[in-house]
Design an enzyme around this catalytic site. Structure first.
Site, mmCIF file in Angstrom:
data_model
loop_
_atom_site.group_PDB
_atom_site.id
_atom_site.type_symbol
_atom_site.label_atom_id
_atom_site.label_comp_id
_atom_site.label_asym_id
_atom_site.label_seq_id
_atom_site.Cartn_x
_atom_site.Cartn_y
_atom_site.Cartn_z
ATOM 1 N N PRO A 90 -93.108 92.253 31.289
ATOM 2 C CA PRO A 90 -91.795 92.092 30.657
ATOM 3 C C PRO A 90 -91.657 90.817 29.820
ATOM 4 C CG PRO A 90 -91.511 92.947 32.864
ATOM 5 C CD PRO A 90 -92.971 92.634 32.713
ATOM 6 N N CYS A 91 -91.017 91.002 28.648
ATOM 7 C CA CYS A 91 -90.854 89.899 27.690
ATOM 8 C C CYS A 91 -89.586 89.064 27.855
ATOM 9 C CB CYS A 91 -90.890 90.456 26.265
ATOM 10 S SG CYS A 91 -92.416 91.298 25.824
ATOM 11 N N PRO A 92 -88.466 89.630 28.369
ATOM 12 C CA PRO A 92 -87.216 88.861 28.406
ATOM 13 C C PRO A 92 -87.302 87.467 29.007
ATOM 14 C CG PRO A 92 -86.766 91.152 28.902
ATOM 15 C CD PRO A 92 -88.261 91.027 28.833
ATOM 16 N N PRO A 93 -88.163 87.195 30.011
ATOM 17 C CA PRO A 93 -88.204 85.826 30.541
ATOM 18 C C PRO A 93 -88.611 84.770 29.522
ATOM 19 C CG PRO A 93 -89.226 87.347 32.094
ATOM 20 C CD PRO A 93 -89.001 88.110 30.833
ATOM 21 N N PHE A 94 -89.244 85.188 28.404
ATOM 22 C CA PHE A 94 -89.789 84.220 27.465
ATOM 23 C C PHE A 94 -89.227 84.342 26.051
ATOM 24 C CE2 PHE A 94 -93.078 85.572 30.535
ATOM 25 C CZ PHE A 94 -93.199 84.399 31.254
#
Length: 433
Positions: A90-94
């Site tokens: 998943p990309c949302p954390p970064f």
């Protein structure tokens, strides 16, 4: 003999297709989204993805739906020694457009994926994510990953790759981690791509825009004379299918594209959904073309309702970039090409490394001496503040009045049974993207 891959967080198959074209066969793929799982199964049935166990294609056993971090879903010791462990966690954390919570974001699986190397012991690891992970905010996170892989006996490097250099008509940077044992990694060469300009949006989509006889297509192609901004699949937390935030919408408007949604058909449109002042909307097929699915070589089938199809496409790793990486990894594992001299030490965050090596409290002056760097006290403290977002940092005041800092632990989920991520996934699986 073909190389085999296990893929985690496989999405709609952008990476799977690229690796297939690079000669890899899939042993297994894990994905949380049911529509994306259906997409993977359908394209394996159509032989767009090659699977190690052909008998598992028809019944879909090669795709496992669910949270890959659930021990009941993923049993890594069954795949020890696989050629490649790959994934687009998943990309949302970064993401730069988000809060960049990193290790404290319940959706973060990057550190967990790295920990799987300890059990799987793959010959190679390939993980990709958004450009935000390459920013100074995540220096310490990146350093932790490199140091952890080194502890496990792997050489690793990060690289920012631009999809446009691989023929994709889109401004899409992806931050990639590749790791291998040193004797294999010595043969790894990052794919460089081409400096030639990829086709413009107009050139790429002309036939699709013209398929219903739209008379304005030639004028539109002239206006759509640049590559696309980054296509954003979006978060499941917010909204439907559109082409991104305000800045992206302005860029699309300059290309003559209405970014406020995705249409079902090419223009001309009915009076019920007329074309706006911005121009025509894209269809899912058009978005897939801009994402690098080359219609001349293969037809990819996306399943589910339109918003889901759009998100699957928008969140995908462009197949041409995945193919280039797959070819480079395969060549390295076969020890093809020229052997290179490896860099034995990759430093992304010297402050983190100084604190980690000390294992005890250190003043700013001691940190600079240990790291062999000269920075102002405020700069060191700023870096420690950034570190504290992903790591527990203890702080004490010494008798001299100076503050001293100690690196305590990584906040990220790496498989802990009591981590809050488990409750988040159980109660809000629909928000994970």
């Amino acid at each position: 003999m073909a190389l085999e891959v296990v893929e985690i967080c496989a999405g709609a198959g952008g990476q799977a297709l690229g690796l297939h074209l690079a000669g890899f066969k899939h042993r297994l793929a894990f994905e949380l989204d049911s529509n994306a799982c259906s997409t993977l199964r359908e394209n394996a049935r159509l032989r767009n993805i090659e699977v190690s166990n052909p008998e598992h294609v028809e019944d879909g056993q090669w795709v496992v739906q669910g949270d890959v971090a659930d021990p009941q879903i993923w049993t890594p010791d069954k795949f020890t020694g696989i050629d490649l462990l790959a994934g687009g966690v998943p990309c949302p954390p970064f993401t730069i457009a988000g809060k960049q919570l990193g290790a404290t974001d319940e959706r973060d699986l990057f550190a967990w994926a790295v920990e799987q190397v300890a059990v799987v012991k793959p010959r190679a690891l390939l993980l990709e994510n958004v450009r935000g992970l390459s920013m100074p905010r995540f220096r310490g996170y990146r350093q932790h990953v490199l140091d952890r892989l080194q502890e496990l006996g792997y050489q690793a490097e990060w690289r920012l790759l631009h999809a446009a250099k691989f023929g994709v008509s889109q401004l899409r940077p992806r931050f990639v981690l590749v790791a291998m044992r040193p004797d294999d990694f010595a043969y790894f060469q990052w794919p460089e791509g081409s400096e030639e300009r990829p086709p413009s949006v107009g050139e790429t989509l002309r036939d699709l825009m013209a398929e219903n006889g739209w008379e304005g297509v030639d004028d539109w192609v002239k206006k759509a004379n640049d590559i696309a901004p980054t296509i954003v699949g979006g978060s499941k937390k917010h909204g439907g299918a559109d082409l991104g935030p305000t800045r992206a919408k302005r860029a699309w408007a300059a290309l003559g594209v209405d970014a406020y949604g995705v249409h079902d058909t090419a223009p001309p449109y009915s009076d019920k959904r007329p074309m706006t002042e911005y121009g025509p909307k894209l269809t899912c097929e058009m978005v897939a073309r801009l994402q690098g699915w080359d219609h001349k070589e293969y037809k990819w089938t996306f399943t589910g309702p339109k918003t889901s199809r759009y998100r699957q496409i928008g969140n995908a790793f462009p197949p041409p970039v995945a193919k280039a990486l797959g070819l480079a990894i395969g060549a390295a594992l076969r020890h093809e090409g020229e052997k290179r001299q490896l860099e034995t030490d990759r430093a992304h965050d010297l402050v983190y490394r100084a604190l980690r090596a000390a294992g005890d409290f250190m003043t700013v002056e001691q940190i600079m001496a240990k790291a062999d760097i000269q920075l102002t006290d405020p700069e060191i403290e700023r870096r420690i503040t950034l570190l504290s977002r992903d790591f527990e940092i203890a702080k004490v005041e010494q008798s001299t009045g100076d503050l001293a800092y100690k690196l305590v632990e990584f906040k990220a989920f790496v498989g802990q049974n009591d981590h809050l991520r488990h409750e988040y996934v159980r109660t809000k699986p629909q928000t994970i993207s």
